[in-house]
Design a protein around this motif. Structure first.
Motif, PDB file in Angstrom:
ATOM      1  N   VAL A   1       2.294   1.720  -3.431  1.00 10.13           N
ATOM      2  CA  VAL A   1       1.297   2.259  -4.361  1.00 10.13           C
ATOM      3  C   VAL A   1       1.091   3.748  -4.111  1.00 10.13           C
ATOM      4  O   VAL A   1       1.060   4.543  -5.053  1.00 10.13           O
ATOM      5  N   LEU A   2       0.978   4.105  -2.828  1.00  8.45           N
ATOM      6  CA  LEU A   2       0.802   5.521  -2.490  1.00  8.45           C
ATOM      7  C   LEU A   2       1.986   6.334  -2.986  1.00  8.45           C
ATOM      8  O   LEU A   2       1.836   7.450  -3.479  1.00  8.45           O
ATOM      9  N   SER A   3       3.161   5.751  -2.858  1.00  6.92           N
ATOM     10  CA  SER A   3       4.359   6.432  -3.331  1.00  6.92           C
ATOM     11  C   SER A   3       4.325   6.590  -4.837  1.00  6.92           C
ATOM     12  O   SER A   3       4.658   7.652  -5.380  1.00  6.92           O
ATOM     13  N   SER A   4       3.884   5.536  -5.523  1.00  8.27           N
ATOM     14  CA  SER A   4       3.861   5.611  -6.992  1.00  8.27           C
ATOM     15  C   SER A   4       2.810   6.612  -7.463  1.00  8.27           C
ATOM     16  O   SER A   4       2.976   7.260  -8.494  1.00  8.27           O
ATOM     17  N   ILE A   5       1.748   6.746  -6.687  1.00  5.86           N
ATOM     18  CA  ILE A   5       0.697   7.712  -7.052  1.00  5.86           C
ATOM     19  C   ILE A   5       1.170   9.136  -6.792  1.00  5.86           C
ATOM     20  O   ILE A   5       0.710  10.077  -7.436  1.00  5.86           O
ATOM     21  N   GLY A   6       2.091   9.286  -5.847  1.00 10.05           N
ATOM     22  CA  GLY A   6       2.617  10.622  -5.612  1.00 10.05           C
ATOM     23  C   GLY A   6       2.610  11.076  -4.170  1.00 10.05           C
ATOM     24  O   GLY A   6       2.722  12.279  -3.903  1.00 10.05           O
TER      25      GLY A   6
ATOM     26  N   PRO B   1       9.391   2.760  -4.365  1.00 14.10           N
ATOM     27  CA  PRO B   1       8.017   2.267  -4.508  1.00 14.10           C
ATOM     28  C   PRO B   1       7.947   1.022  -5.373  1.00 14.10           C
ATOM     29  O   PRO B   1       6.909   0.376  -5.456  1.00 14.10           O
ATOM     30  N   LEU B   2       9.037   0.677  -5.951  1.00 14.63           N
ATOM     31  CA  LEU B   2       9.004  -0.389  -6.945  1.00 14.63           C
ATOM     32  C   LEU B   2       8.685  -1.781  -6.407  1.00 14.63           C
ATOM     33  O   LEU B   2       7.856  -2.469  -6.977  1.00 14.63           O
TER      34      LEU B   2
ATOM     35  N   ASP C   1       0.836  -1.207   0.000  1.00 12.16           N
ATOM     36  CA  ASP C   1       0.000   0.000   0.000  1.00 12.16           C
ATOM     37  C   ASP C   1       0.868   1.252   0.000  1.00 12.16           C
ATOM     38  O   ASP C   1       0.579   2.229  -0.712  1.00 12.16           O
TER      39      ASP C   1
ATOM     40  N   GLY D   1       6.919  -2.925  -3.984  1.00 11.25           N
ATOM     41  CA  GLY D   1       5.511  -3.163  -3.695  1.00 11.25           C
ATOM     42  C   GLY D   1       4.701  -3.185  -4.976  1.00 11.25           C
ATOM     43  O   GLY D   1       3.781  -3.987  -5.146  1.00 11.25           O
ATOM     44  N   VAL D   2       5.069  -2.318  -5.898  1.00  8.77           N
ATOM     45  CA  VAL D   2       4.344  -2.254  -7.169  1.00  8.77           C
ATOM     46  C   VAL D   2       4.579  -3.533  -7.976  1.00  8.77           C
ATOM     47  O   VAL D   2       3.679  -4.075  -8.585  1.00  8.77           O
TER      48      VAL D   2
END
Lengths: 838, 227
Positions: free
Chosen positions: A309-314, A404-405, A306, A407-408
C-alpha cells in the motif's frame, strides 16, 4: 520524527515478537563478539603479566656491548626503559675447557622489575661488596658456597661473553660466522660476601648458567666498559621492534619471550590468537546475520500488504530502505549496550572459573583480569553494526523489488506453471490427500522451504560437530599422561658409568614408591632388516635402536626374572626386547618387532647408511615389552650391562642417565623438594621435572579448550534454535490463509495432521541427508586439528548422530504441530480476508 | 484537455498455450474533470486496467500518459513519486496503514514528500468527509464506511491529476455505499477531480458521466451518458 521514522518505530511496537527475536539475535551476537574480544585481550594481558613477573619486562636484550657502542645505538627514541648490568668479568671453572661463570654488576633498580632474581636462600645484595649466586654455580663439583660466606672471585676478562657450553665460541665478524677458542686474561681478585642464592636465570645467550650478581650502583654500571643491556620498547609493535633491532646488526641480540604476548607484535602466538579470534568473529557474525536477517524477513513479510500500500501511495524504494534501517538502528542501539554488558558479565564469570587452570598452565600466581580498551569496544560496535546492516539490507532489497500489486490485490503474483505436478502414489496411499497437498506444496514452494532448511541443516551440523569435539577431547584427556611416571630426573651426560652409583642413591630418597634409573648411549642407532613383522609400519624400513641398562637393583631383578646371568651379557651381548608399546585411541597397545629374531644386530650410526657402527650379539630374546619402561615406542631395545655401555661409549660418545620415580600418596611435592636438595647437596647434575604437573597442565589446556569450545558452540546453537523456531513458526503463520482455504473446503483435522506429518518428515529427511555428511566432514576437520597435538584414529559418535537425527525429526514435528495449531484453529473468514493482522 | 491517454495497452501473462491476455490492446482518453465508470464481468480486465493506469502494474506493451507524462518511461523511483503526487488510489478493502492514525493516513502522501500540510485545506477535506471527529483514531476503531472515507481523503489530499477507485463500495452496505459514491461525485463536481471508478453496481455506473465496458480485455462499449 518524519513519517518514515514514525512508521519504523510503530512497526517495531506492533511486531513485538519478531522485534524481540531480532533484538535477541543482536544481543547474543554482540555478547559473543564481546566475549571473544575480551577473552583474547584478557588472555594476552594475563600471559604478558605472568611472563613479566617470571622473567622481567624487557623486550630486547643485548648480551655484550661496549659503552661507546651503547651510546651510539640508533633508534634510541624508541626505547622507553633501559636496564644495564655491567659485565665485570668471568670466573674460570675449568682450566682445560673454556667454561666460566659470569660476574655481573647489578643495581637495585634492575633487580626490581627487569631482572627478577628469585631468592632460594638468603637475600638480595643491598650494599657494596655483596653478591648472590645462581644455583648453577653451586652445582659445579668444585663449588659449595653458602650464604654468609666471604669469597674472592678470581676475575678474568674473556675474549667473548657467550655461554660456554664447550671451548669454542661461534661469533659473527664482518658478516661471516667465525669459530674461535675462548681466551681469558687475568684481571683482578674480587672479594665479595655471598648474601643469597637465587634460582637460575636465562636472560639470553650471555646471561645464563652460573652467574655471580654483584651489587653495584647505577653510576658504577653506567661507566663500565662492557655491558649487558636490556630494553623496553615504547608502544611495542612489530615495526618498532624491527626498527630498533635493525640497529643491532653487528651485535647479537635476543628477543625475549615477552614480545609474543603483545597483540601489536606479529609473532606466531599473536597471529594464532588473532586468526582464531577473527575466524570465530566471522562465524558469530554469519550466524548473527542469519538470525537477524530471518527476523527482518519475517517482520517484513508480515506487513507485505502495508508495504504494498505504501508503495502504491508513492513510497520510494529508498524510503523503504530507510524505514527498515531505522528499525534496525533502533533495535541496534537497544541491543548493543545490553549485548556488551552481557558479554562483560559472562566473561567476568568465565575468567574467574578459568583463572586457577590458567595459573596452573603458566605456573604463576598472577590473577587473570578482564582486559579491554576503547578500541576493542569500537571494533565490537562496528562489527555488530556491519552484521546488522548486512542482515537488514537483503530483506529490504528483496521486499523493495517486489511489485506493490500482490499486497494491493490481496493475492500472490500470478504464476502459471507449464508442467503439472504429480505426487508419487505411495504418498497418497500412505498419507492421503493431506500428504499429496504437502508434497506438491514442498515441490512448488522450494524457495520458501529453502531458508528454513539451511538453518536446520546448519544447526544439526553444529550440534553433531559439538558432540564429536567432546568425544575427541575425552579421548585426548585419556591419552594424555598414559603410563607416565610422576617425576623424571634428567641426570644429563656422562663420560662413563663411574658416577652412576651416586645417582642410584637418589632412589633411596624418602617418599619414593617405586623408581628406576635408565642408562643409555648418547647417540641414536638404527637397524634395518627384512625380518620385521608384517604389521610393523616404520618409515624407511629402519628401526631406531636404544642400547640401555638399568640401575643395579632394577637390572638384578630383571635378569633374575629373565633367567639371564650377568656372565651371559658380558662383552657386547644384549637381551633383545622383541616388542614395544605405543599409544592408540587412549589405550596402550603392543607391537612385535621381528617375525624371526636375528642372532646379532649390526647397527648403523646414521639412518639409511650401511656402514656398520657396531655389532651386538643377542644373548636372549624377550617376547614381551618392558611395560614399566619410559622408552620404547617404535624402538628396538637392547638391554646390556652398564660395563657394556662403557665399552660401547669408549669412542667418546658418552652416556646419558634418566631417573623415573613414582611418589607415595601425598608425597609428590615434598619428594620433588627432597630430590632437588639431594642433587644440590651431593653436587650431582640433575634437573627434576614434575611430570604430574606437566600432564595436569596439558590436561588443563585440553579441558579449558574443551570448555570454551562447548560454551561457544552452545551459544551459537542457542542462536540457531531461536532462528529455527522463528523461521518455522513464521512460515506456518504465512500460510494461515492457505490453511483457512483448506478448512473452508472441508479439510478435516486428520488430513491436516497428515499434511503436516508429510512436511515434517520430508523436512527432517532433507536435514538429515544434508546434515550428516556435512557433520562427518566437519568432525574430520576437527579431528585433523586436534591430531596435530594428539594422534588418534578418526571416529564419529554414531549413537549421538542417530539420536540427533531422531531429535531433529521430533523437534520439527513438534514445532510444525504446535506452531500451526493457533493458525489452524483461528477464524476462517478473518484468515481469508487477511484482516486478522489489523 | 485529455488528462489521461491510454495507447495500445496490453497486459499478457504466461506464453504459448497458457497465454492469458488480461488487457488486449486498449486505447482511450479521459478529459480532465470526467467521471468514468468501468464495468464488465469478472475477469474482463477491469482491475488490471486500473492498476496499469495507476502505475502499480507495468503493462506488457503500450503507453499510459497522465497529464502528458508517459508514466512508464519513468524510473521506479520517479514513478513512485509520480504516483504519490498525481494518482489517488481507492481500494475495495480500504488498505489503510493500521499503525497510523486517521490524520496520518490521510496526510501520508504529503508526509512522504516532506510537504507541509495546508491546515485549512485538510480541515475542509475531513469536514466534508465527515471524519473530523475521528482524526486520532486508528483504522481498526472505525467502521467500514469511515475507513473508506479515510481512503478517499488520502487519495484527494494531494489534488492528484486522477483518482482511481477499484470497487470502492464492494465491501460496504448500501447506506455506506451511497455516501461514498456521493462523496466521489461531489469531489468530481466541486473540485473538477477526474475520477475512474470500477463497479459491478449498475446504479453507480449510471451516476457516472461516461461508461467503459470491458470484456475479455477489450473495450466493448464506450458511452457518454451525461455531459
Amino acid at each position: 520524527m518524519n513519517i518514515v521514522q514514525k512508521l519504523a518505530v510503530r512497526f517495531i511496537k506492533r511486531n513485538k515478537t519478531t522485534s524481540i527475536v531480532i533484538l535477541v539475535g543482536i544481543i547474543l551476537s554482540v555478547a559473543l563478539m564481546t566475549g571473544l574480544f575480551l577473552f583474547s585481550t584478557s588472555v594476552y594481558r594475563f600471559s604478558r603479566d605472568a611472563t613479566i613477573k617470571k622473567d622481567g619486562d624487557l623486550h630486547v636484550a643485548v648480551g655484550d656491548i661496549s659503552r661507546e657502542r651503547l651510546e651510539t645505538l640508533p633508534n634510541q627514541e624508541l626505547v622507553e626503559k633501559r636496564t644495564l648490568l655491567s659485565l665485570m668479568g668471568v670466573e674460570k671453572i675449568d682450566q682445560d675447557h673454556g667454561t666460566h661463570f659470569i660476574v655481573a654488576g647489578i643495581s637495585p633498580e634492575a633487580m626490581k622489575e627487569s631482572v627478577p632474581l628469585k631468592i632460594v636462600e638468603g637475600r638480595l645484595p643491598a650494599h657494596e661488596g655483596e653478591a648472590v649466586i645462581t644455583q648453577r654455580v653451586n652445582s659445579y663439583e668444585d663449588k659449595s658456597l653458602t650464604v654468609g660466606q666471604k669469597v674472592v672471585i678470581d676475575l678474568h676478562q674473556p675474549n667473548h661473553y657467550a655461554y660456554p657450553s664447550n671451548e669454542y665460541v661461534q661469533t659473527v665478524e664482518d658478516g661471516q660466522s667465525v669459530l674461535s677458542l675462548f681466551e681469558y686474561t687475568k684481571d683482578r681478585d674480587l672479594p665479595v660476601t655471598i648474601v643469597g642464592i637465587v634460582e637460575n636465570v636465562n636472560l639470553g645467550r650471555v646471561m645464563r648458567g652460573g652467574v655471580y650478581f654483584v651489587y653495584q650502583t647505577s653510576e658504577e654500571i653506567s661507566v663500565a666498559d662492557r655491558l649487558w643491556a636490556g630494553f623496553v620498547i615504547k608502544d611495542i609493535s612489530t615495526k618498532r621492534l624491527d626498527d630498533f633491532c635493525s640497529g643491532l646488526h653487528d651485535l647479537e641480540y635476543n628477543l625475549l619471550e615477552l614480545t609474543h604476548y603483545y597483540p601489536t607484535v606479529q609473532s606466531e602466538m599473536s597471529l594464532l590468537m588473532k586468526a582464531g579470534t577473527y575466524s570465530l568473529l566471522v562465524i558469530v557474525a554469519l550466524v548473527g546475520v542469519a538470525l537477524i536477517q530471518n527476523g527482518f524477513l519475517i517482520s517484513l513479510s508480515r506487513r507485505m500488504r502495508d508495504l504494498s500500500v505504501l508503495s502504491s501511495i508513492g513510497m520510494t524504494r529508498r524510503q523503504k530502505w530507510m524505514m527498515s534501517l531505522t528499525e534496525g538502528l533502533g533495535l541496534y542501539f537497544i541491543g548493543m549496550p545490553i549485548g556488551i554488558a552481557t558479554g562483560f558479565a559472562v566473561m567476568t564469570v568465565l575468567l574467574k572459573v578459568m583463572t586457577p587452570k590458567m595459573q596452573n598452565i603458566l605456573e604463576t600466581d598472577v590473577t587473570m583480569q578482564l582486559a579491554w580498551d576503547l578500541l576493542t569496544l569500537v571494533i565490537i560496535a562496528v562489527a555488530a553494526f556491519v552484521t546488522l546492516f548486512i542482515a537488514s539490507v537483503i530483506p529490504v532489497v528483496r521486499t523493495s523489488k517486489k511489485s506493490p500489486l500482490p499486497g494491493v490485490r490481496l493475492q500472490e503474483d500470478i504464476k502459471i506453471k507449464l508442467k503439472s505436478l504429480k505426487s508419487p502414489k505411495i504418498i497418497s496411499r500412505l498419507f492421503g490427500m493431506g500428504g499429496e497437498i504437502a508434497w506438491k506444496n514442498m515441490r512448488r514452494n522450494r524457495r520458501r522451504f529453502k531458508g528454513a532448511l539451511v538453518v536446520l541443516v546448519f544447526s544439526m551440523v553444529l550440534f553433531l560437530t559439538l558432540s564429536s569435539v567432546t568425544l575427541y577431547m575425552d579421548i585426548s584427556m585419556r591419552r594424555i599422561g598414559l603410563g607416565q611416571d610422576d617425576i623424571e630426573v634428567d641426570c644429563t651426560k656422562h663420560k662413563d658409568s663411574k658416577e652412576f652409583a651416586r645417582y642410584e642413591k637418589l632412589l633411596e630418597t624418602e617418599g619414593i614408591k617405586d623408581g628406576y634409573l635408565i642408562y643409555a648411549l648418547n647417540d641414536d642407532y638404527f637397524y634395518g632388516s627384512d625380518r620385521f613383522a608384517d604389521e610393523l609400519d616404520i618409515l624407511g624400513g629402519n628401526i631406531q635402536v636404544a642400547i640401555i641398562s638399568f640401575d643395579s637393583k632394577t637390572l638384578g631383578r630383571l635378569l633374575s626374572d629373565w633367567h639371564v646371568s650377568r656372565e651371559d651379557l658380558e662383552g657386547k651381548r644384549a637381551v633383545l626386547v622383541n616388542q614395544f608399546f605405543y599409544q592408540e585411541d587412549g589405550l596402550r597397545r603392543a607391537q612385535d618387532i621381528f617375525d624371526i629374531t636375528p642372532s646379532k644386530i649390526e647397527l648403523m650410526a646414521t639412518e639409511g647408511h650401511h656402514e656398520v657402527a657396531m655389532t651386538i650379539e643377542v644373548a636372549k630374546v624377550l617376547s614381551e615389552g618392558l611395560d614399566f619402561c619410559a622408552l620404547g615406542e617404535y624402538t628396538l631395545q637392547l638391554i646390556v650391562l652398564p660395563e657394556t655401555l662403557d665399552l660401547l661409549a669408549g669412542d667418546g660418545r658418552g652416556l646419558r642417565a634418566n631417573m623415573y620415580v613414582n611418589a607415595e600418596d601425598n608425597q609428590l611435592q615434598p619428594l620433588i623438594k627432597r630430590l632437588e636438595t639431594k642433587i644440590y647437596e651431593e653436587k650431582l647434575h640433575g634437573y627434576v621435572f614434575n611430570m604430574v604437573a606437566d600432564v595436569q597442565s596439558t590436561k588443563d589446556v585440553v579441558s579449558l579448550s574443551s570448555m570454551l569450545i562447548c560454551c561457544f558452540l552452545a551459544m551459537i546453537l542457542l542462536i540457531v534454535m531461536v532462528n529455527i523456531y522463528n523461521v518455522l513458526s513464521a512460515s506456518l503463520r504465512s500460510r494461515r490463509r492457505e490453511f483457512a482455504v483448506l478448512r473452508s473446503v472441508g479439510m478435516g483435522e486428520k488430513e491436516f495432521r497428515q499434511m503436516l506429518c508429510v512436511e515434517s518428515f520430508f523436512y527432517s529427511l532433507k536435514v538429515i541427508l544434508y546434515g550428516i555428511p556435512l557433520a562427518v566432514l566437519t568432525s574430520f576437520v576437527v579431528h585433523q586439528a586436534i591430531g596435530l597435538a594428539i594422534e588418534f584414529s578418526f571416529r564419529i559418535p554414531y549413537l549421538t548422530f542417530f539420536l540427533s537425527a531422531v531429535a531433529v525429526t521430533v523437534i520439527i514435528m513438534l514445532i510444525m504441530n504446535l506452531g500451526s495449531r493457533k493458525v489452524r484453529k483461528g477464524n476462517i473468514l478473518d484468515a481469508l480476508k487477511w484482516e486478522a493482522d489489523l | 484537455m485529455d488528462i489521461l491517454t491510454v495507447q495500445n495497452l496490453k497486459k499478457y501473462y504466461g506464453k504459448d498455450e497458457t497465454l492469458v491476455k488480461a488487457i488486449d490492446d486498449i486505447s482511450f482518453s479521459v478529459e480532465k474533470g470526467d467521471f468514468v465508470a468501468i464495468i464488465g464481468p469478472s475477469g474482463s480486465g477491469k482491475s488490471t486496467l486500473m492498476h496499469a493506469i495507476g502505475g502499480v502494474d507495468r503493462p506488457t506493451d503500450g503507453k499510459v500518459l497522465i497529464d502528458n507524462q508517459d508514466i512508464y518511461q519513468l524510473s521506479d523511483e520517479k514513478l513512485a513519486i509520480f504516483r504519490r503526487r498525481q494518482v489517488g488510489l481507492i481500494y475495495q478493502f480500504y488498505n489503510l496503514i493500521p499503525i497510523l492514525t486517521v490524520e496520518e493516513n490521510i496526510k501520508l502522501p504529503l508526509l512522504l514528500d516532506h510537504q507541509k500540510v495546508d491546515d485549512d485545506k485538510f480541515n475542509e477535506l475531513v469536514r466534508q468527509l465527515g471524519i473530523d471527529d475521528r482524526l486520532n483514531h486508528l483504522p481498526n476503531q472505525l467502521s467500514g464506511g469511515q475507513q473508506q472515507r479515510v481512503s478517499i481523503g488520502r487519495s484527494l489530499i494531494y489534488s492528484p491529476a486522477i483518482v482511481l477507485a477499484d470497487e470502492p463500495t464492494g465491501n460496504l452496505d448500501s447506506d455506506a455505499s451511497r455516501e461514498i459514491v456521493e462523496l466521489l461525485i461531489d469531489s468530481n463536481q466541486r473540485l473538477n477531480q477526474t475520477i475512474l471508478i470500477i463497479t459491478h453496481d449498475e446504479r453507480i455506473a449510471m451516476l457516472a458521466k461516461r461508461i467503459l465496458a470491458l470484456k475479455d480485455g477489450k473495450i466493448v462499449r464506450d458511452e457518454r451518458v451525461r455531459k
